[in-house]
Design an enzyme around this catalytic site. Structure first.
Site, short mmCIF file in Angstrom:
data_model
loop_
_atom_site.label_atom_id
_atom_site.label_comp_id
_atom_site.label_asym_id
_atom_site.label_seq_id
_atom_site.Cartn_x
_atom_site.Cartn_y
_atom_site.Cartn_z
CG HIS A 189 6.88 1.11 -12.55
ND1 HIS A 189 7.67 0.37 -13.39
CD2 HIS A 189 6.67 0.34 -11.45
CE1 HIS A 189 7.93 -0.80 -12.82
NE2 HIS A 189 7.32 -0.84 -11.65
CD GLU A 210 8.81 -0.42 -7.65
OE1 GLU A 210 8.20 -1.37 -7.15
OE2 GLU A 210 8.65 -0.05 -8.83
CB SER A 265 12.34 -9.35 -6.20
OG SER A 265 12.63 -9.32 -7.59
CG ASN A 281 2.84 -2.19 -10.99
OD1 ASN A 281 1.95 -2.12 -11.84
ND2 ASN A 281 4.10 -1.89 -11.26
CE LYS A 288 5.69 -4.71 -12.67
NZ LYS A 288 7.12 -4.88 -12.73
N GLY A 322 11.35 -7.51 -10.82
CA GLY A 322 11.04 -8.65 -11.67
C GLY A 322 12.22 -9.58 -11.89
CD GLU A 332 7.98 -2.65 -15.46
OE1 GLU A 332 6.75 -2.54 -15.52
OE2 GLU A 332 8.56 -3.48 -14.72
P1 PGA Z 1 8.22 -7.11 -8.85
O1 PGA Z 1 7.74 -5.68 -9.46
O2 PGA Z 1 7.61 -7.20 -7.47
O3 PGA Z 1 7.65 -8.11 -9.80
O4 PGA Z 1 9.69 -7.08 -8.81
C1 PGA Z 1 7.68 -4.53 -8.65
C2 PGA Z 1 7.25 -3.37 -9.48
O5 PGA Z 1 7.59 -3.30 -10.66
O6 PGA Z 1 6.54 -2.47 -8.99
#
Ligand code: PGA
Length: 243
Positions: free
Chosen positions: A93, A163, A205, A8, A10, A169, A95
């Protein structure tokens, strides 16, 4: 079943950087046991199409509208993604849910539309930190699954990405016990909803350093990877975690 490793990106990478990444990825040796999927930002979908359409490395969009075309400024048409050779729609997601007020009902509508066109939805779910601290993780996951999969066809392709929002993140990966418990719960609950053999990915992460432990947890069928997927070498290291 092959393990799925989904990137992903982003809102990172220019189309030029994306092309370099795809070129490097295609020339790398990729284990037969790994199924790779890239979710680039919309401006990089054409680059993905040029490099990956028809390839065993697949791609899709980070969002996907429930209509194929029309007056929906700023949205991504699943039909256009399909025409580019994309196979996947990343939906719900955290976000999208927290920053863009996307509800589970909307996610379900988008998932149904994606399936209807032949894209496979990858539906994200996960609890907030306060929800976990209050012992409500399973209730939240159950509600998100019930609502986000309403009307979704169990006989067509579907992937769930678990997640925990507090692990995205933040560098704070969920512990193996937390991942095991959540994935077991999701697996059982999907069965109750009539969904069998749906791969369940962990995200939050994931790094080359922790992938090897997490990938062997029961019902962990792969990962959805943010930050660590932006570098080809790091992405490939994670994708060889189950070797
Ligand atoms: P990250 O993001 O691996 O940077 O924690 C995962 C995601 O948002 O899908």
């Amino acid at each position: 079943m092959k393990k799925i490793y989904a990137a992903n990106w982003k809102m990172h990478k220019s189309p030029k950087e994306a092309r370099t990444f795809f070129g490097d990825l295609k020339s790398a040796a990729i284990s037969d046991s790994a199924h790779l999927i890239i979710f680039p930002s919309s401006p990089c979908l054409e680059a993905a199409s040029d490099f990956l359409a028809g390839n065993k490395i697949e791609f899709g969009s980070q969002n996907s509208h429930f209509e194929s075309s029309g007056a929906f400024t700023g949205e991504t048409s699943p039909l256009l993604v399909l025409q580019l050779g994309g196979k996947w729609a990343l939906l719900g997601h955290s976000e999208r849910r927290t920053l863009f007020a996307e509800t589970s009902e909307l996610v379900a509508k988008k998932a149904r539309a994606a399936q209807g066109l032949g894209l496979t939805p990858m539906v994200c779910i996960g609890e907030l930190l306060n929800e976990r601290d209050e012992g409500r993780t399973n209730d939240i996951l159950a509600r998100q699954l019930t609502e986000s999969l309403s009307g979704v066809d169990p006989s067509r392709g579907l992937v769930i990405a678990y997640e925990p929002v507090w692990a995205i993140g933040t560098g704070r990966v969920a512990g193996p016990d937390q991942v095991r418990d959540a994935h077991e719960f999701i697996y059982d609950y999907l069965g109750k909803l009539g969904f069998k053999e749906v791969p369940i990915l962990y995200g939050g992460s994931v790094k080359p350093e922790n992938a090897g432990t997490l990938v062997h947890i029961p019902h962990v069928d792969g990962f959805l990877i943010g930050g660590a997927s932006l570098d080809v070498a790091s992405f490939l290291k994670i994708a060889s975690a189950s070797n």
